[in-house]
Design a protein around this motif. Sequence first.
Motif, PDB file in Angstrom:
ATOM      1  N   SER A  85       0.822  -1.214   0.000  1.00  0.00           N
ATOM      2  CA  SER A  85       0.000   0.000   0.000  1.00  0.00           C
ATOM      3  C   SER A  85       0.860   1.268   0.000  1.00  0.00           C
ATOM      4  O   SER A  85       0.373   2.344  -0.334  1.00  0.00           O
ATOM      5  N   GLU A  86       2.149   1.126   0.324  1.00  0.00           N
ATOM      6  CA  GLU A  86       3.052   2.280   0.240  1.00  0.00           C
ATOM      7  C   GLU A  86       3.259   2.724  -1.214  1.00  0.00           C
ATOM      8  O   GLU A  86       3.723   3.822  -1.460  1.00  0.00           O
ATOM      9  N   TYR A  87       2.896   1.853  -2.162  1.00  0.00           N
ATOM     10  CA  TYR A  87       3.115   2.143  -3.585  1.00  0.00           C
ATOM     11  C   TYR A  87       1.820   2.355  -4.352  1.00  0.00           C
ATOM     12  O   TYR A  87       1.843   2.557  -5.559  1.00  0.00           O
ATOM     13  N   GLY A  88       0.692   2.328  -3.653  1.00  0.00           N
ATOM     14  CA  GLY A  88      -0.590   2.582  -4.303  1.00  0.00           C
ATOM     15  C   GLY A  88      -1.709   1.757  -3.687  1.00  0.00           C
ATOM     16  O   GLY A  88      -1.569   1.201  -2.600  1.00  0.00           O
ATOM     17  N   THR A  89      -2.800   1.665  -4.416  1.00  0.00           N
ATOM     18  CA  THR A  89      -3.978   0.946  -3.956  1.00  0.00           C
ATOM     19  C   THR A  89      -3.809  -0.553  -4.161  1.00  0.00           C
ATOM     20  O   THR A  89      -3.531  -1.003  -5.267  1.00  0.00           O
ATOM     21  N   VAL A  90      -3.976  -1.294  -3.103  1.00  0.00           N
ATOM     22  CA  VAL A  90      -3.931  -2.748  -3.190  1.00  0.00           C
ATOM     23  C   VAL A  90      -5.360  -3.246  -3.355  1.00  0.00           C
ATOM     24  O   VAL A  90      -6.199  -3.078  -2.478  1.00  0.00           O
ATOM     25  N   LYS A  91      -5.629  -3.834  -4.519  1.00  0.00           N
ATOM     26  CA  LYS A  91      -6.972  -4.327  -4.799  1.00  0.00           C
ATOM     27  C   LYS A  91      -7.215  -5.712  -4.203  1.00  0.00           C
ATOM     28  O   LYS A  91      -8.305  -5.997  -3.727  1.00  0.00           O
ATOM     29  N   ARG A  92      -6.171  -6.558  -4.263  1.00  0.00           N
ATOM     30  CA  ARG A  92      -6.357  -7.917  -3.756  1.00  0.00           C
ATOM     31  C   ARG A  92      -5.008  -8.555  -3.447  1.00  0.00           C
ATOM     32  O   ARG A  92      -4.027  -8.305  -4.131  1.00  0.00           O
ATOM     33  N   VAL A  93      -4.993  -9.397  -2.420  1.00  0.00           N
ATOM     34  CA  VAL A  93      -3.807 -10.185  -2.063  1.00  0.00           C
ATOM     35  C   VAL A  93      -4.248 -11.636  -1.931  1.00  0.00           C
ATOM     36  O   VAL A  93      -5.241 -11.933  -1.266  1.00  0.00           O
ATOM     37  N   GLN A  94      -3.506 -12.530  -2.584  1.00  0.00           N
ATOM     38  CA  GLN A  94      -3.763 -13.961  -2.459  1.00  0.00           C
ATOM     39  C   GLN A  94      -2.506 -14.622  -1.910  1.00  0.00           C
ATOM     40  O   GLN A  94      -1.421 -14.439  -2.469  1.00  0.00           O
ATOM     41  N   VAL A  95      -2.663 -15.372  -0.827  1.00  0.00           N
ATOM     42  CA  VAL A  95      -1.545 -16.092  -0.228  1.00  0.00           C
ATOM     43  C   VAL A  95      -1.912 -17.582  -0.262  1.00  0.00           C
ATOM     44  O   VAL A  95      -2.636 -18.061   0.601  1.00  0.00           O
ATOM     45  N   PRO A  96      -1.436 -18.311  -1.280  1.00  0.00           N
ATOM     46  CA  PRO A  96      -1.792 -19.732  -1.399  1.00  0.00           C
ATOM     47  C   PRO A  96      -1.267 -20.568  -0.233  1.00  0.00           C
ATOM     48  O   PRO A  96      -0.196 -20.304   0.299  1.00  0.00           O
ATOM     49  N   THR A  97      -2.049 -21.567   0.127  1.00  0.00           N
ATOM     50  CA  THR A  97      -1.642 -22.505   1.171  1.00  0.00           C
ATOM     51  C   THR A  97      -1.602 -23.919   0.598  1.00  0.00           C
ATOM     52  O   THR A  97      -2.255 -24.224  -0.394  1.00  0.00           O
ATOM     53  N   ASP A  98      -0.839 -24.773   1.236  1.00  0.00           N
ATOM     54  CA  ASP A  98      -0.755 -26.170   0.849  1.00  0.00           C
ATOM     55  C   ASP A  98      -2.084 -26.846   1.179  1.00  0.00           C
ATOM     56  O   ASP A  98      -2.602 -26.683   2.277  1.00  0.00           O
ATOM     57  N   ARG A  99      -2.627 -27.589   0.244  1.00  0.00           N
ATOM     58  CA  ARG A  99      -3.934 -28.235   0.445  1.00  0.00           C
ATOM     59  C   ARG A  99      -3.936 -29.228   1.600  1.00  0.00           C
ATOM     60  O   ARG A  99      -4.923 -29.351   2.308  1.00  0.00           O
ATOM     61  N   GLU A 100      -2.845 -29.947   1.749  1.00  0.00           N
ATOM     62  CA  GLU A 100      -2.810 -30.992   2.771  1.00  0.00           C
ATOM     63  C   GLU A 100      -2.487 -30.475   4.164  1.00  0.00           C
ATOM     64  O   GLU A 100      -3.085 -30.903   5.135  1.00  0.00           O
ATOM     65  N   THR A 101      -1.532 -29.558   4.247  1.00  0.00           N
ATOM     66  CA  THR A 101      -1.083 -29.104   5.568  1.00  0.00           C
ATOM     67  C   THR A 101      -1.695 -27.771   5.996  1.00  0.00           C
ATOM     68  O   THR A 101      -1.673 -27.434   7.168  1.00  0.00           O
ATOM     69  N   GLY A 102      -2.188 -26.989   5.030  1.00  0.00           N
ATOM     70  CA  GLY A 102      -2.710 -25.667   5.345  1.00  0.00           C
ATOM     71  C   GLY A 102      -1.614 -24.629   5.538  1.00  0.00           C
ATOM     72  O   GLY A 102      -1.890 -23.461   5.784  1.00  0.00           O
ATOM     73  N   ARG A 103      -0.366 -25.058   5.420  1.00  0.00           N
ATOM     74  CA  ARG A 103       0.780 -24.157   5.608  1.00  0.00           C
ATOM     75  C   ARG A 103       0.953 -23.249   4.395  1.00  0.00           C
ATOM     76  O   ARG A 103       0.708 -23.643   3.262  1.00  0.00           O
ATOM     77  N   LEU A 104       1.399 -22.025   4.639  1.00  0.00           N
ATOM     78  CA  LEU A 104       1.663 -21.097   3.546  1.00  0.00           C
ATOM     79  C   LEU A 104       2.729 -21.680   2.629  1.00  0.00           C
ATOM     80  O   LEU A 104       3.627 -22.401   3.076  1.00  0.00           O
ATOM     81  N   ARG A 105       2.662 -21.328   1.348  1.00  0.00           N
ATOM     82  CA  ARG A 105       3.582 -21.905   0.371  1.00  0.00           C
ATOM     83  C   ARG A 105       4.779 -20.999   0.078  1.00  0.00           C
ATOM     84  O   ARG A 105       5.625 -21.336  -0.735  1.00  0.00           O
ATOM     85  N   GLY A 106       4.852 -19.835   0.716  1.00  0.00           N
ATOM     86  CA  GLY A 106       6.028 -18.980   0.575  1.00  0.00           C
ATOM     87  C   GLY A 106       5.968 -17.989  -0.565  1.00  0.00           C
ATOM     88  O   GLY A 106       6.972 -17.379  -0.908  1.00  0.00           O
ATOM     89  N   PHE A 107       4.800 -17.828  -1.165  1.00  0.00           N
ATOM     90  CA  PHE A 107       4.638 -16.821  -2.205  1.00  0.00           C
ATOM     91  C   PHE A 107       3.219 -16.278  -2.157  1.00  0.00           C
ATOM     92  O   PHE A 107       2.357 -16.813  -1.464  1.00  0.00           O
ATOM     93  N   ALA A 108       3.021 -15.178  -2.889  1.00  0.00           N
ATOM     94  CA  ALA A 108       1.706 -14.545  -2.923  1.00  0.00           C
ATOM     95  C   ALA A 108       1.522 -13.818  -4.251  1.00  0.00           C
ATOM     96  O   ALA A 108       2.475 -13.643  -5.009  1.00  0.00           O
ATOM     97  N   PHE A 109       0.297 -13.398  -4.495  1.00  0.00           N
ATOM     98  CA  PHE A 109      -0.029 -12.583  -5.657  1.00  0.00           C
ATOM     99  C   PHE A 109      -0.717 -11.325  -5.160  1.00  0.00           C
ATOM    100  O   PHE A 109      -1.558 -11.380  -4.270  1.00  0.00           O
ATOM    101  N   VAL A 110      -0.317 -10.191  -5.724  1.00  0.00           N
ATOM    102  CA  VAL A 110      -0.872  -8.900  -5.323  1.00  0.00           C
ATOM    103  C   VAL A 110      -1.392  -8.192  -6.555  1.00  0.00           C
ATOM    104  O   VAL A 110      -0.709  -8.122  -7.579  1.00  0.00           O
ATOM    105  N   GLU A 111      -2.607  -7.666  -6.471  1.00  0.00           N
ATOM    106  CA  GLU A 111      -3.168  -6.848  -7.545  1.00  0.00           C
ATOM    107  C   GLU A 111      -3.214  -5.401  -7.065  1.00  0.00           C
ATOM    108  O   GLU A 111      -3.759  -5.119  -6.006  1.00  0.00           O
ATOM    109  N   MET A 112      -2.622  -4.525  -7.855  1.00  0.00           N
ATOM    110  CA  MET A 112      -2.584  -3.100  -7.536  1.00  0.00           C
ATOM    111  C   MET A 112      -3.637  -2.357  -8.364  1.00  0.00           C
ATOM    112  O   MET A 112      -4.166  -2.902  -9.331  1.00  0.00           O
ATOM    113  N   GLY A 113      -3.878  -1.097  -8.017  1.00  0.00           N
ATOM    114  CA  GLY A 113      -4.888  -0.292  -8.694  1.00  0.00           C
ATOM    115  C   GLY A 113      -4.542   0.062 -10.127  1.00  0.00           C
ATOM    116  O   GLY A 113      -5.417   0.084 -10.991  1.00  0.00           O
TER     117      GLY A 113
END
Length: 101
Positions: free
Chosen positions: A22-50
């Motif tokens: 948000s320091e660089y603009g409007t954040v429209k959406r953040v997705q943080v994928p998790t492992d299906r089996e463990t529910g643990r974060l997978r160490g990456f994400a996707f961010v959509e800006m304005g």
Amino acid sequence: MSIYVGNLSYDVTENDITGVFSEYGTVKRVQVPTDRETGRLRGFAFVEMGTEAEEAAAIEALDGAEWMGRGLKVNKAKPKEDRGSSGGGRGGYGGGGRNRY
């Protein structure tokens, strides 16, 4: 289009990522994928800006930056590849042409 953010700490939250981007603009959406089996974060994400300009500014500023003890990998996300349907073909999964159900 969205931004790929890699090499994230497994303790990161969507709110953490939103705060940084948000320091660089409007954040429209953040997705943080998790492992299906463990529910643990997978160490990456996707961010959509304005806007694309905000996206470019975030990528420029954050790629290679250290955050939460890790060097971030930040770039434009590549479109998801069409990997075809699963289960088609033989591909080393045995076979023989008979249904064994």
